[in-house]
Design an enzyme around this catalytic site. Structure first.
Site, PDB file in Angstrom:
ATOM      1  N   PRO A   1       2.275   2.456   6.609  1.00  0.00           N
ATOM      2  CA  PRO A   1       1.589   3.445   5.774  1.00  0.00           C
ATOM      3  C   PRO A   1       0.618   2.771   4.793  1.00  0.00           C
ATOM      4  O   PRO A   1       0.906   1.684   4.289  1.00  0.00           O
ATOM      5  CB  PRO A   1       2.728   4.135   5.014  1.00  0.00           C
ATOM      6  CG  PRO A   1       3.945   3.883   5.824  1.00  0.00           C
ATOM      7  CD  PRO A   1       3.738   2.583   6.540  1.00  0.00           C
TER       8      PRO A   1
ATOM      9  N   GLY B   1       2.575   0.404  -0.819  1.00  0.00           N
ATOM     10  CA  GLY B   1       3.406  -0.706  -1.259  1.00  0.00           C
ATOM     11  C   GLY B   1       3.952  -1.542  -0.117  1.00  0.00           C
ATOM     12  O   GLY B   1       4.798  -2.409  -0.324  1.00  0.00           O
ATOM     13  N   LEU B   2       3.448  -1.312   1.119  1.00  0.00           N
ATOM     14  CA  LEU B   2       3.970  -2.059   2.261  1.00  0.00           C
ATOM     15  C   LEU B   2       2.979  -3.094   2.803  1.00  0.00           C
ATOM     16  O   LEU B   2       3.168  -3.629   3.899  1.00  0.00           O
ATOM     17  CB  LEU B   2       4.394  -1.100   3.385  1.00  0.00           C
ATOM     18  CG  LEU B   2       5.524  -0.127   3.047  1.00  0.00           C
ATOM     19  CD1 LEU B   2       5.902   0.687   4.280  1.00  0.00           C
ATOM     20  CD2 LEU B   2       6.759  -0.820   2.505  1.00  0.00           C
ATOM     21  N   GLY B   3       1.919  -3.348   2.064  1.00  0.00           N
ATOM     22  CA  GLY B   3       1.028  -4.459   2.439  1.00  0.00           C
ATOM     23  C   GLY B   3       0.188  -4.207   3.676  1.00  0.00           C
ATOM     24  O   GLY B   3      -0.056  -5.121   4.465  1.00  0.00           O
TER      25      GLY B   3
ATOM     26  N   ALA C   1      -1.899  -7.038   6.080  1.00  0.00           N
ATOM     27  CA  ALA C   1      -1.537  -7.230   7.490  1.00  0.00           C
ATOM     28  C   ALA C   1      -2.774  -7.109   8.381  1.00  0.00           C
ATOM     29  O   ALA C   1      -2.936  -7.878   9.336  1.00  0.00           O
ATOM     30  CB  ALA C   1      -0.465  -6.219   7.902  1.00  0.00           C
TER      31      ALA C   1
ATOM     32  N   ASP D   1       1.152 -10.659  -0.799  1.00  0.00           N
ATOM     33  CA  ASP D   1       1.060  -9.890   0.442  1.00  0.00           C
ATOM     34  C   ASP D   1       0.540 -10.725   1.605  1.00  0.00           C
ATOM     35  O   ASP D   1       1.069 -10.665   2.713  1.00  0.00           O
ATOM     36  CB  ASP D   1       0.083  -8.720   0.265  1.00  0.00           C
ATOM     37  CG  ASP D   1       0.668  -7.595  -0.542  1.00  0.00           C
ATOM     38  OD1 ASP D   1       1.597  -7.860  -1.322  1.00  0.00           O
ATOM     39  OD2 ASP D   1       0.189  -6.460  -0.395  1.00  0.00           O
TER      40      ASP D   1
HETATM   41  O1  PMV Z   1       1.654  -1.810  -3.875  1.00  0.00           O
HETATM   42  P1  PMV Z   1       1.020  -3.085  -3.492  1.00  0.00           P
HETATM   43  O2  PMV Z   1       1.359  -3.556  -2.110  1.00  0.00           O
HETATM   44  O3  PMV Z   1      -0.465  -3.086  -3.774  1.00  0.00           O
HETATM   45  O4  PMV Z   1       1.687  -4.229  -4.390  1.00  0.00           O
HETATM   46  C1  PMV Z   1       1.302  -4.460  -5.695  1.00  0.00           C
HETATM   47  C2  PMV Z   1       2.126  -5.538  -6.323  1.00  0.00           C
HETATM   48  C3  PMV Z   1       1.755  -5.846  -7.779  1.00  0.00           C
HETATM   49  O5  PMV Z   1       2.636  -6.863  -8.203  1.00  0.00           O
HETATM   50  C4  PMV Z   1       1.958  -4.613  -8.656  1.00  0.00           C
HETATM   51  C5  PMV Z   1       0.318  -6.329  -7.918  1.00  0.00           C
HETATM   52  C6  PMV Z   1       0.037  -7.688  -7.308  1.00  0.00           C
HETATM   53  O6  PMV Z   1      -1.152  -7.957  -7.013  1.00  0.00           O
HETATM   54  O7  PMV Z   1       0.952  -8.512  -7.178  1.00  0.00           O
END
Ligand code: PMV
Length: 327
Positions: free
Chosen positions: A112, A116-118, A122, A164
Site C-alpha cells: 500500500p 508506512g510500508l516503504g 521498494a 527504508d
Molecule cells: O511512513 P514512512 O514509511 O514514510 O516512514 C517514516 C519514518 C519516519 O521516521 C517518521 C521518518 C524518516 O524519514 O525516518
C-alpha cells in the site's frame, strides 16, 4: 529480454520518528514486494506503466530531455510517482555509463502507498537494480541501497532517512542510526499488518513532532526514551525473545501516541490486536493513518482486525530475509 527485479516493503519494529533525531531504529523487511520490469528501448525515451499502485493506474511517455507527460490524471500524483522512477532510471544510467539509455518500465506492487510500508523505497530499489542489470551492470545490494538513498534524498528534498532504502535493498531486520546501517540477526517474526486505507504525509508528521520537541523538554525526553527502548529491543531481538519484543512494541506505540502521531483508526486497530492477545502492536512509519503492525503466531489478530471497522485490509507478513533480487 526485459529484466525484472523485486524488493520488499518494511515495517518498523521500533524507532520511527526518533530516528530523525539520531536515535537508532529497527525496520524489518516484509514479504510484500514491489516488482519493476525494465526493457531498454532503441531511443532515449522513458515509458512507465504502473497498474497496481493502489492509486489510479497510469501510463506516461516522455523523452530524457524532459518534455511534460501528456496524461489525464492529477499532476502531483504523476510528478510524485515519476520523480522516483525517473531518478531511479537516471541512477542506473550513471552506474552503467549509459547516460542516454531509454527504457520501458512496468511497475507492479502489492505494498500500500504512503501507509508506512516503504512502497516508494521498494520501487526505487527494484528499479535501480533492474535498469542497471538491463544495461549489463550488476550492482551489489549495498550499492543499490546507497544509490536508492541518494534518489530518495533528492526526490524528498533532503527529508529521507536511510531506513527504508537500506532495509528494502538488504532484507531482514536492520539497524539504522544516522548514516550507520547494519543488518541484524533476527528470528522469523510473526507480523500481522492492519491497514486503515489512508495514506499519510510523512513530512507533515515529522514537522509536528519537531515542533513538540522544540516546545517541550518532556517531548524531547520522549524521543530519548524511544531510543532507550530501541536499544533494549535490540537485545530482545538478538535473544529471540518475541514476548519481550511485543511488550516493547506496546510501549513504543504509547510513546508515539504521546508525540501526537497516532490516530483513532490506528488506536482501534492496535487495541483490536491487543484484545486478540497479540504479543504487541504499534503503528508503523510516520503514523497519522496507514498501518499498524502486531506480533501474533496464531490467527486471532488477523481475525480480530478483519472485524474492526477501521481496518480495510489485514494480512500476515513474514520477515523477508531476501532484499532486492532478480526475478
Ligand atoms: O511512513 P514512512 O514509511 O514514510 O516512514 C517514516 C519514518 C519516519 O521516521 C517518521 C521518518 C524518516 O524519514 O525516518
Amino acid at each position: 529480454m526485459p529484466t525484472t527485479s523485486s524488493a520488499p516493503g518494511k515495517v518498523y519494529l521500533f524507532g520511527e520518528h526518533a530516528v530523525v533525531y539520531g536515535e537508532p531504529a529497527v525496520p524489518c523487511a516484509i514479504e510484500r514486494r514491489a516488482s519493476v520490469t525494465v526493457r531498454e528501448r532503441d531511443d532515449d525515451r522513458l515509458r512507465v506503466s504502473a497498474d497496481d499502485l493502489t492509486l489510479d493506474g497510469f501510463t506516461v511517455e516522455y523523452s530524457v530531455d524532459g518534455e511534460s507527460p501528456d496524461v489525464d490524471v492529477p499532476t502531483p500524483l504523476i510528478e510524485a510517482a515519476m520523480g522516483y522512477v525517473d531518478a531511479a532510471m537516471e541512477s542506473a544510467r550513471a552506474a552503467a555509463g549509459r547516460p542516454r539509455a531509454g527504457f520501458d518500465v512496468e511497475i507492479e506492487s502489492d505494498i500500500p502507498l504512503g501507509a508506512g510500508l516503504g512502497s516508494s523505497a521498494a520501487v526505487v530499489v527494484a528499479g535501480i537494480d533492474a535498469a542497471a542489470r538491463e544495461l549489463g551492470c550488476e550492482l551489489s545490494p549495498a550499492d543499490v541501497a546507497e544509490r536508492a538513498y541518494e534518489v530518495e534524498y533528492e526526490v524528498q528534498d533532503g527529508e529521507a532517512s536511510r531506513a527504508d532504502t537500506f532495509c528494502s535493498a538488504m532484507g531482514g531486520a536492520v539497524r539504522v542510526e544516522g548514516d550507520a546501517c547494519e543488518t541484524l540477526d533476527a528470528p522469523d517474526l510473526p507480523f500481522v499488518v492492519g491497514y486503515d486505507g489512508a495514506s499519510h504525509d510523512t513530512g507533515e508528521l515529522v514537522a509536528g513532532v519537531r515542533a513538540l520537541k522544540d516546545e517541550y523538554d518532556f517531548a524531547q525526553d520522549t524521543v530519548a526514551a524511544i531510543g532507550d527502548l530501541v536499544r533494549q529491543g535490540e537485545d530482545a531481538l538478538a535473544d529471540g525473545d518475541v514476548e519481550e519484543l511485543g511488550r516493547l512494541m506496546d510501549f513504543n506505540h504509547g510513546l508515539l501516541s504521546a508525540l501526537g502521531v497516532s490516530a483513532r483508526s490506528l488506536d482501534e486497530m492496535v487495541w483490536a490486536a491487543r484484545e486478540a492477545d497479540a504479543l504487541g502492536a504499534k503503528l508503523t512509519g510516520a503514523g497519522g493513518g496507514g498501518c499498524i503492525v502486531a506480533l501474533d503466531e496464531g490467527d486471532a489478530t488477523e481475525m480480530a482486525l478483519s472485524l474492526t471497522p477501521a481496518c480495510v485490509e489485514t494480512f500476515r507478513a513474514s520477515l523477508a530475509h531476501e532484499g532486492v533480487r532478480a526475478e
